[in-house]
Design an enzyme around this catalytic site. Structure first.
Site, PDB file in Angstrom:
ATOM      1  N   THR A  16       0.829  -1.200   0.000  1.00 55.46           N
ATOM      2  CA  THR A  16       0.000   0.000   0.000  1.00 55.46           C
ATOM      3  C   THR A  16       0.865   1.252   0.000  1.00 55.46           C
ATOM      4  O   THR A  16       0.559   2.230  -0.674  1.00 55.46           O
ATOM      5  CB  THR A  16      -0.884   0.023   1.265  1.00 55.46           C
TER       6      THR A  16
ATOM      7  N   ASP B 102       4.588  -5.299  13.347  1.00 56.75           N
ATOM      8  CA  ASP B 102       4.071  -5.982  12.151  1.00 56.75           C
ATOM      9  C   ASP B 102       5.001  -7.115  11.734  1.00 56.75           C
ATOM     10  O   ASP B 102       5.294  -7.285  10.554  1.00 56.75           O
ATOM     11  CB  ASP B 102       3.880  -4.975  11.015  1.00 56.75           C
TER      12      ASP B 102
HETATM   13  P1  ADP Z   1       5.336  -2.879   2.662  1.00 59.64           P
HETATM   14  O1  ADP Z   1       5.247  -1.785   3.666  1.00 59.64           O
HETATM   15  O2  ADP Z   1       4.658  -2.557   1.378  1.00 59.64           O
HETATM   16  O3  ADP Z   1       4.958  -4.227   3.229  1.00 59.64           O
HETATM   17  P2  ADP Z   1       8.033  -3.822   2.735  1.00 59.64           P
HETATM   18  O4  ADP Z   1       9.142  -2.941   3.213  1.00 59.64           O
HETATM   19  O5  ADP Z   1       7.599  -4.899   3.661  1.00 59.64           O
HETATM   20  O6  ADP Z   1       6.857  -2.915   2.269  1.00 59.64           O
HETATM   21  O7  ADP Z   1       8.458  -4.483   1.358  1.00 59.64           O
HETATM   22  C1  ADP Z   1       7.588  -5.310   0.611  1.00 59.64           C
HETATM   23  C2  ADP Z   1       8.333  -6.528   0.108  1.00 59.64           C
HETATM   24  O8  ADP Z   1       9.453  -6.085  -0.671  1.00 59.64           O
HETATM   25  C3  ADP Z   1       8.931  -7.381   1.212  1.00 59.64           C
HETATM   26  O9  ADP Z   1       7.993  -8.356   1.699  1.00 59.64           O
HETATM   27  C4  ADP Z   1      10.113  -8.015   0.530  1.00 59.64           C
HETATM   28  O10 ADP Z   1       9.728  -9.173  -0.193  1.00 59.64           O
HETATM   29  C5  ADP Z   1      10.558  -6.933  -0.458  1.00 59.64           C
HETATM   30  N1  ADP Z   1      11.658  -6.177   0.155  1.00 59.64           N
HETATM   31  C6  ADP Z   1      11.563  -5.212   1.083  1.00 59.64           C
HETATM   32  N2  ADP Z   1      12.765  -4.763   1.458  1.00 59.64           N
HETATM   33  C7  ADP Z   1      13.660  -5.480   0.744  1.00 59.64           C
HETATM   34  C8  ADP Z   1      15.102  -5.513   0.700  1.00 59.64           C
HETATM   35  N3  ADP Z   1      15.853  -4.716   1.456  1.00 59.64           N
HETATM   36  N4  ADP Z   1      15.682  -6.392  -0.143  1.00 59.64           N
HETATM   37  C9  ADP Z   1      14.930  -7.204  -0.926  1.00 59.64           C
HETATM   38  N5  ADP Z   1      13.585  -7.235  -0.922  1.00 59.64           N
HETATM   39  C10 ADP Z   1      12.956  -6.386  -0.086  1.00 59.64           C
END
Ligand code: ADP
Ligand code: MG
Length: 398
Positions: A14, A125
């Protein structure tokens, strides 16, 4: 942003989409989270919870925020790149993970959590999607809902994905604490063992029902405050007996089951802290490296940097000898999932309406998110079989 070339989208939520990108000058691979909201001032960016908290955290089990860029009112967060998240690992997995694999991952998460909690933050979370992995190294990520422990309750806004949401939050307590992260870890640990979510509620009411059906309905003895919370909102717990966790999570060590049980205690006060969890017998084969030794030479890079404060030099533990679960380990790593153990529950949930904005995001993430049946994936591609984490040789120079 011209310094980076976006290669591929690796996540979409989101609040932002995450891209694998390359730094054109250094060739370094990074992850760039491009926020969807417009940011009209720099102040707004640095005050963002995710940015504020991550800038203060420096721990090998917490994802590193390398750079914050605002360009044309768009905010980009540049992170160190991680290969995948724990959910993706589970989804692709054909066989159950061994105790050692789960132990290694959880030990690292607890180290990250102990550091975070000790620094005065709680995540709120924690879920497999927010725990990133690269070759056996774990990093906690997604600090979008992080909260300062010292901040004043009530905490009213939406918290955490339902399946990992602590009962006190489900019962609308305004006074929850870092123990919500410990609850989530109990659920995650069980899921890592079985490849099935422990409390896959389809609504908030069903979530509480699922919890009762596993850990038994709360009593005055197990959670007096919870009964009061329920009374305050006119809620009546379903009356269900405790299930045998060692049946739900078969063939795992007593230590593993005991740790999950204590993490998933109704009463937050009865859950261990992250620092206490690290001392649990389940982790007796893991090394704890206290801060006073962190700068000392360490051979074989451990997946761990010690937590701050809690334990002194004398308490550094090195356990030798056979791992209590090493036999099980061998069985599990070669064992195909029996149909009865295969994931019965799809992750696809219509969580959006009931649970608010964060769950809209979760729904999106989970729409294609279904554990695959055995036989489709190549685990070796997604998980580096590493045994090095068991033995960490610390050179003590006293
Ligand atoms: P959101 O707030 O949309 O959940 P996230 O920070 O959790 O955002 O990122 C969404 C997805 O992107 C994660 O579940 C992961 O799979 C991927 N992701 C996030 N940060 C990284 C990272 N540093 N390296 C690789 N993939 C990432
Ligand atoms: Mg996330």
């Amino acid at each position: 942003m011209e310094r980076y070339k976006l290669i591929k989208e690796v996540g979409d939520g989101t609040f932002g989409s995450v891209w694998r990108a390359i730094n054109k000058q250094s060739g370094e691979i990074v992850a760039i989270k491009k926020m969807k909201k417009k940011y009209h001032s720099w102040e707004e960016c640095v005050n963002l919870r995710e940015v504020k908290s991550l800038r203060k955290m420096n721990h090998s089990n917490i994802v590193k925020l390398k750079e914050v860029i605002r360009e044309s009112d768009i905010l980009y967060l540049v992170f160190e790149y991680m290969e995948c998240n724990l959910y993706q690992l589970m989804k692709k997995r054909e066989t159950l993970f061994s105790d050692d694999e789960v132990r290694n991952w959880c030990f690292q998460v607890f180290q990250g959590l102990a550091y975070m909690h000790q620094r005065g933050y709680f995540h709120r979370d924690l879920k497999p999607e927010n725990i990133l992995v690269t070759k056996g190294i774990i990093k906690i990520s997604d600090f979008g809902l992080v909260r300062e422990i010292s901040s004043q309750p009530p905490y009213t806004e939406y918290v955490s994905t339902r399946w990992y949401r602590a009962p006190e939050v489900l019962l609308q307590s305004f006074l929850y604490s870092s123990k919500v992260d410990m609850w989530a870890m109990g659920a995650i640990m069980a899921e890592l063992f079985t490849l099935r979510p422990l409390f896959p509620g389809s609504s908030e009411a069903d979530e509480i029902y699922k919890i009762c059906s596993v850990i038994g309905s709360p009593t005055t003895e197990s959670w007096a405050d919870g009964l009061k919370l329920a009374r305050d909102i006119n809620y009546q717990f379903p009356q269900l007996a405790t299930a045998d966790l060692s049946v739900l999570i078969p063939s795992r060590s007593d230590d593993a089951i005991d740790l999950i049980k204590s993490l998933c205690s109704w009463d937050p006060c009865k859950r261990p802290t992250a620092a206490e969890a690290l001392q649990h017998p389940f982790f007796q084969s893991c090394f704890y490296i206290p801060p006073s030794l962190r700068t000392r030479p360490v051979t074989r890079t451990p997946p761990s940097v010690g937590i701050s404060g809690a334990v002194d030099r004398q308490t550094v533990k090195r356990y030798s000898g056979a791992l209590p679960n090493s036999k099980l380990t061998n069985n599990f790593s070669s064992m195909k999932l029996h149909p009865s153990l295969a994931p019965a529950v799809q992750r696809k949930l219509d969580m959006a309406k009931e649970d608010g904005i964060k769950n809209k995001k979760s729904t999106k993430t989970t729409q294609q998110s279904k554990y695959q049946p055995p036989g489709k994936a190549s685990p070796s591609k997604h998980f580096c079989q590493c045994s090095w984490f068991i033995i960490i040789v610390v050179t003590f120079i006293v």
